[in-house]
Scaffold this active site. Structure first.
Site: not given
Lengths: 315, 283
Positions: A61, A86
């Site tokens: 991410e 995330f």
């Protein structure tokens, strides 16, 4: 408006995939980024449908934020999705610096809002994503309550440019709006004279249920869907606060930093009235079904009713 | 574009000279890591990066990202020499209201493509730039410099995986292996092991060159540009404080607020560079 629980809209994830597809077909600069959660968000099909406009970056991410920044530098229009925690908590500095501070474009969608992370539990349950995103200067922060609204907000974010965060559930939302509804201002779903309930996301339906319950007690509630937490529609909020003299907020999020904070700050500065906030307080997430977790964290119509009764006593 | 090695050497001397003058104007700054990238900047902006101030937004231009953003002063000296802004502007480094902040900012400084400084992030952005350009069928290159200390950051290795997986032959990454990070030697703080082997294991073509040798750097870039199917990593064997003998020997040289003794030594290098540059211009 009468509350309807009819689940006749598309799933929110399907709405996301379809809307990105629609925008990408019209604009070859659009590119969707996923971090190994395509199948969870119904976007897997975009890989074959949109060559050169979809990329699964793998489970990274932080890098996804930087890639989106680089893609934006060369003129692309990135749509980024992962679970809310995330794309905010995990990759916050990357989002903040490489997209926010660098003044680039990205529509960031965080799914599995709050308790709807269900069986993924405490590690995957975010009650602070809105709070984090409110701190990013000039970022727009939305929470979608309905599929038609979600589609509208995705298109608006694409059109407006800059950094946008849209929080959503993945499954079906309740049906609140018509297809052609516009969402430039907060939606007043019900007009009352005794109290204003301000909510977003899954708590809008709970707020409407609460308003029905309150009306049986002779309490007449205004209900506002404050889908845009930033910028906040202060005008609509103040108008309702003036008309009712008391406010309760309801959010599937920590009361600190989220909608409750935003409303409290705006009222304190512009038109102080008694206020209580329904939401998560000093708790992490946990596993469970949404209905169960809503009871555990007090994210339901009954808690809203209780807080309305308390706030009215302070008027 | 500068054709000969003599031209590139002159350009490198100019970059080092103006980097020192720029840092001297504010009285403190990131000397060590700026000086170690002077030669690579000379080769890139002297020969390989096709970008001009009056056509700086051309989508076919080559891109440069200084992922180790604390090397900003050297990049600014280079961009000044490429006429992106004036000499007067160069000496406003880090002054109140400047357009030249310690770490590069794409919204403040003409010629800066990406905002960097939060380590690990620039290389991701550079990878995104290269990926976008490749998707759009452009034949330009994206160059990035990462620091050896910066490679402590896991995000760099995420970016490298992505670049290799997508076979970004249009991405050329330099690792400034100056052997030091802020708190000391990289080998003491976080052993880098063998960068060339690590990059190869990550799917890059990789080689080690003398980071003070313009010819070697240039030749490595030429080889990289002929390569297809994978990105290239060029590991630069450099010295933190490169080209200023006194600073090369100074142990703690990441960020310096020079004492009188330090300044006197830096001034000696400045005087030598001035003579060399005057001689070069008279030729």
């Amino acid at each position: 408006m009468t509350f309807s629980s009819a689940l006749d809209q598309k799933e929110m994830r399907q709405t996301y995939a379809d809307t990105v597809h629609e925008l990408a077909k019209k604009d070859d600069r659009v590119i969707a980024l996923e971090a190994d959660l395509s199948s969870a968000m119904s976007t897997s099909r975009l890989e074959s449908e949109l060559p050169g406009q979809y990329v699964n970056v793998g489970i990274m991410e932080a890098n996804m934020m930087g890639l989106a920044a680089g893609l934006s530098v060369v003129g692309r229009k990135p749509f980024i999705h992962s679970f809310g925690q995330f794309v905010t908590r995990r990759a916050f500095d990357q989002l903040f610096v490489s997209l926010g501070y660098a003044q680039l474009n990205a529509v960031i969608v965080g799914s599995d809002a709050g308790v709807t992370a269900e069986h993924n539990g405490g590690t995957h349950m975010t009650f602070e994503d809105i709070g984090l995103m409110r701190e990013v200067p000039n970022a727009h922060v939305y929470e979608a309550s309905d599929a038609h609204q979600f589609k509208y907000l995705l298109k608006k974010a694409y059109k407006d440019g800059g950094v946008h965060y849209i929080r959503t559930i993945r499954k079906k939302a309740v049906n609140l709006y018509d297809e052609n509804e516009s969402f430039e201002k907060a939606k007043v779903l019900r007009n009352g004279k005794d109290v204003t309930i301000v909510s977003s996301g899954i708590m809008v339906a709970e707020s409407l249920k609460a308003a029905d319950l309150l009306s049986q007690q002779g309490i007449d509630a205004t209900v506002i869907d404050m889908f845009s937490i930033k910028p906040l529609d202060i005008e609509t909020l103040i108008e309702a606060a003036k008309a009712t003299g008391a406010v309760v907020t309801a959010e599937n999020h920590n009361v600190n930093g989220g909608l409750g904070s935003a409303v409290a700050e705006a009222l304190a500065e512009h038109y102080p009235v008694p206020l209580y906030r329904v939401g998560v307080r000093e708790r992490f997430g946990q596993v469970g079904q949404t209905d169960y977790l809503k009871k555990v964290y007090g994210l339901d119509a009954h808690t809203i009713v209780r807080e309305v009764e308390r706030v009215i006593e302070r008027k | 574009m500068l054709a000969t090695q003599t031209d590139l050497q002159f350009f490198a001397n100019q970059i080092r000279y103006y980097t020192l003058k720029e840092l001297k104007a504010i009285g403190f700054g990131h000397y060590g890591g700026s000086l170690s990238i002077v030669e690579v900047l000379a080769v890139l902006y002297g020969k390989h990066i096709h970008v001009e101030p009056d056509d700086a937004k051309n989508p076919d231009r080559d891109y440069f990202v200084l992922s180790k953003g604390h090397g900003g002063p050297a990049l600014y000296a280079t961009l000044f020499l490429k006429k992106f802004f004036s000499e007067e502007t160069l000496y406003t480094l880090n002054q109140n209201g400047t357009t030249l902040p310690s770490h590069p900012d794409r919204n403040l400084t003409p010629g800066v493509e990406m905002t960097t400084g939060s380590l690990g992030q620039g290389i991701s952005a550079a990878t995104g730039i290269a990926f976008g350009n490749k998707l759009d069928g452009r034949t330009n290159y994206t160059y990035a410099i990462v620091g050896d200390g910066e490679l402590n950051e896991g995000q760099c290795w995420e970016a490298f995986q992505f670049a290799a997986h997508h076979q970004l032959e249009n991405l050329i990454v330099f690792i400034d292996d100056n052997k030091k990070q802020l708190d000391g030697l990289t080998i003491d703080i976080m052993n880098p092991f063998d960068f060339v082997e690590k990059m190869k294991a990550f799917g890059f073509a990789a080689e080690l060159v003398d980071g003070a040798n313009l010819e070697e750097i240039d030749a490595a870039v030429e080889r990289a540009k002929k390569r297809t199917g994978k990105p290239t990593a060029i590991v630069l064997d450099t010295i933190k404080g490169q080209g200023v003998p006194y600073l090369e020997k100074k142990a703690d040289n990441h960020h310096i607020r020079p004492t009188e003794v330090d300044m006197s030594a830096i001034n000696s290098t400045l005087e030598e560079l001035e003579k060399v540059l005057e001689g070069g211009q008279n030729q």
